[in-house]
Design a protein around this motif. Structure first.
Motif, PDB file in Angstrom:
ATOM      1  N   VAL A 250      -2.753  -4.676 -14.817  1.00 13.36           N
ATOM      2  CA  VAL A 250      -1.387  -4.414 -14.338  1.00 13.36           C
ATOM      3  C   VAL A 250      -0.863  -3.095 -14.902  1.00 13.36           C
ATOM      4  O   VAL A 250      -0.280  -2.281 -14.179  1.00 13.36           O
ATOM      5  N   THR A 254      -2.683  -1.510 -10.964  1.00 13.38           N
ATOM      6  CA  THR A 254      -3.186  -2.376  -9.899  1.00 13.38           C
ATOM      7  C   THR A 254      -2.128  -3.400  -9.528  1.00 13.38           C
ATOM      8  O   THR A 254      -1.553  -4.048 -10.403  1.00 13.38           O
ATOM      9  N   SER A 255      -1.879  -3.535  -8.245  1.00 13.42           N
ATOM     10  CA  SER A 255      -0.850  -4.457  -7.768  1.00 13.42           C
ATOM     11  C   SER A 255      -1.346  -5.894  -7.815  1.00 13.42           C
ATOM     12  O   SER A 255      -2.472  -6.186  -7.388  1.00 13.42           O
ATOM     13  N   SER A 257      -0.424  -8.195  -6.017  1.00 11.88           N
ATOM     14  CA  SER A 257      -0.527  -8.713  -4.649  1.00 11.88           C
ATOM     15  C   SER A 257      -1.811  -8.260  -3.966  1.00 11.88           C
ATOM     16  O   SER A 257      -2.133  -8.702  -2.873  1.00 11.88           O
ATOM     17  N   GLU A 260      -4.383  -2.552  -3.954  1.00 13.75           N
ATOM     18  CA  GLU A 260      -3.993  -1.262  -4.524  1.00 13.75           C
ATOM     19  C   GLU A 260      -4.317  -1.229  -6.007  1.00 13.75           C
ATOM     20  O   GLU A 260      -3.915  -2.114  -6.756  1.00 13.75           O
ATOM     21  N   GLY A 261      -5.066  -0.214  -6.430  1.00 13.69           N
ATOM     22  CA  GLY A 261      -5.419  -0.085  -7.837  1.00 13.69           C
ATOM     23  C   GLY A 261      -6.772   0.578  -7.999  1.00 13.69           C
ATOM     24  O   GLY A 261      -7.424   0.937  -7.023  1.00 13.69           O
ATOM     25  N   ASP A 305       6.146  -1.405 -11.092  1.00 11.73           N
ATOM     26  CA  ASP A 305       5.304  -1.626  -9.911  1.00 11.73           C
ATOM     27  C   ASP A 305       6.111  -2.233  -8.773  1.00 11.73           C
ATOM     28  O   ASP A 305       5.985  -1.839  -7.615  1.00 11.73           O
ATOM     29  N   LYS A 306       6.984  -3.177  -9.119  1.00 16.95           N
ATOM     30  CA  LYS A 306       7.823  -3.846  -8.117  1.00 16.95           C
ATOM     31  C   LYS A 306       8.814  -2.855  -7.497  1.00 16.95           C
ATOM     32  O   LYS A 306       9.055  -2.861  -6.280  1.00 16.95           O
ATOM     33  N   LYS A 309       7.486  -0.742  -4.623  1.00 15.04           N
ATOM     34  CA  LYS A 309       7.146  -1.369  -3.351  1.00 15.04           C
ATOM     35  C   LYS A 309       8.235  -1.139  -2.305  1.00 15.04           C
ATOM     36  O   LYS A 309       9.397  -1.084  -2.632  1.00 15.04           O
TER      37      LYS A 309
END
Length: 309
Positions: A250, A254-255, A257, A260-261, A305-306, A309
């Protein structure tokens, strides 16, 4: 121009964070940037970094593997038993990696074919294989390992610790698989949108199953490193390692969900955790406060990260 700079900074936020962290700690603890200490950091980070690489594959597909700590424990116990009996190191590696792969295969099949959430599946197998480890070891550590085995965790090659060499090789292979192969593209596709990937002809069950196999193999490899370094195998080994591995992934961008990463980002995330632990130790910060700091850093990474988005 402003947007471009902001986008660039956000893209490399993990690396920038690591550099700032290193500079900040070096100001407070001058011993931090010494060659001896940095090699010590790399060695300490190696176990978590190896596990995190496998975890990265899993999380890229939108899954998670909570059983890596238990996989490490049972794999380490088997490795220690074989080392006690003076088996060749290559035989030990093959046997242990097969065990890790089988555990990952079990996780992957149940997740992909059983259509059960990975969190629930790996939570269950985490408990099962921890129990198997206690039964196998009778709840006692296995020690008395040969010197030829302990060189993996404590030896050096051209002045570089063997665990550091191992993680470099693991990263190179993982980077190649994810960025240069069809399978790597499929991993991102499944994590991005599994239904679309399936409709485009990708065998999503196979892709998902294999990432858990890879995760099991990396957990087993890390078991060899940590068991060799300590010189014994404890039934409690690997406890909590799954959380550090997830945190490294994280923190590396890297997401959770999926889709992605990168492996390089994951290694940077593992380094952030390692540098943070080492720096706090050099500053004589209580382990209790270290847990609080680590948790807050991980929470900040997830929030960033959130927000993106």
């Amino acid at each position: 121009m402003g947007k471009d700079v902001k986008s660039l900074l956000f893209k490399y936020k993990s690396l920038i964070g690591l550099i700032i962290l290193c500079l900040a700690i070096s100001c407070v603890a001058p011993r931090f940037l010494t060659i001896t200490n940095m090699l010590n950091v790399f060695t300490q980070v190696s176990v978590n970094a190896i596990i995190a690489v496998g975890m990265c594959f899993v999380i890229l597909t939108g899954g998670i593997d909570l059983s890596v700590g238990s996989t490490l424990a049972i794999a380490g116990a088997v490795a220690a038993t074989l080392a006690q009996k003076n088996f060749n190191i290559f035989i030990i590696l093959v046997v242990v990696l097969i065990i890790g792969g089988l555990i990952g295969f079990i996780n992957g099949i149940i997740v992909s074919k059983g259509k059960i959430q990975a969190f629930i599946v790996t939570l269950a197998t985490m408990t099962v294989f921890r129990g198997v480890t206690y039964v196998y070891t009778n709840g006692t550590p296995i020690s008395g390992l040969g010197s030829s085995f302990t060189v993996i965790g404590n030896g050096t090659l051209a002045g570089i610790p063997v665990p550091v060499i191992i993680i470099i090789l693991v990263v190179l292979v993982a980077w190649y698989v994810l960025s240069q192969t069809r399978y790597g593209r499929y991993v991102y596709a499944v994590g991005g949108n599994e239904d679309s990937a399936r409709l485009s002809g990708i065998n999503t069950d196979k892709i998902k199953s294999l990432v858990y196999v890879l995760c099991g193999v990396t957990a087993a490899l890390s078991a060899v490193v940590v068991t060799s370094r300590i010189g014994s195998a404890s039934p409690n080994a690997g406890s909590g390692f799954e959380l550090d591995a997830i945190a490294a992934v994280v923190l590396g961008g890297t997401s959770l969900s999926g889709g992605e990463g990168s492996v390089i980002g994951t290694i940077i995330g593992a380094m952030i955790i390692g540098v943070l632990n080492n720096g706090l130790n050099l500053m004589n910060v209580s382990p209790f406060y270290q847990l609080i700091v680590k948790g807050l850093v991980i929470l900040l990474a997830v929030m960033l990260d959130k927000k993106n988005k």
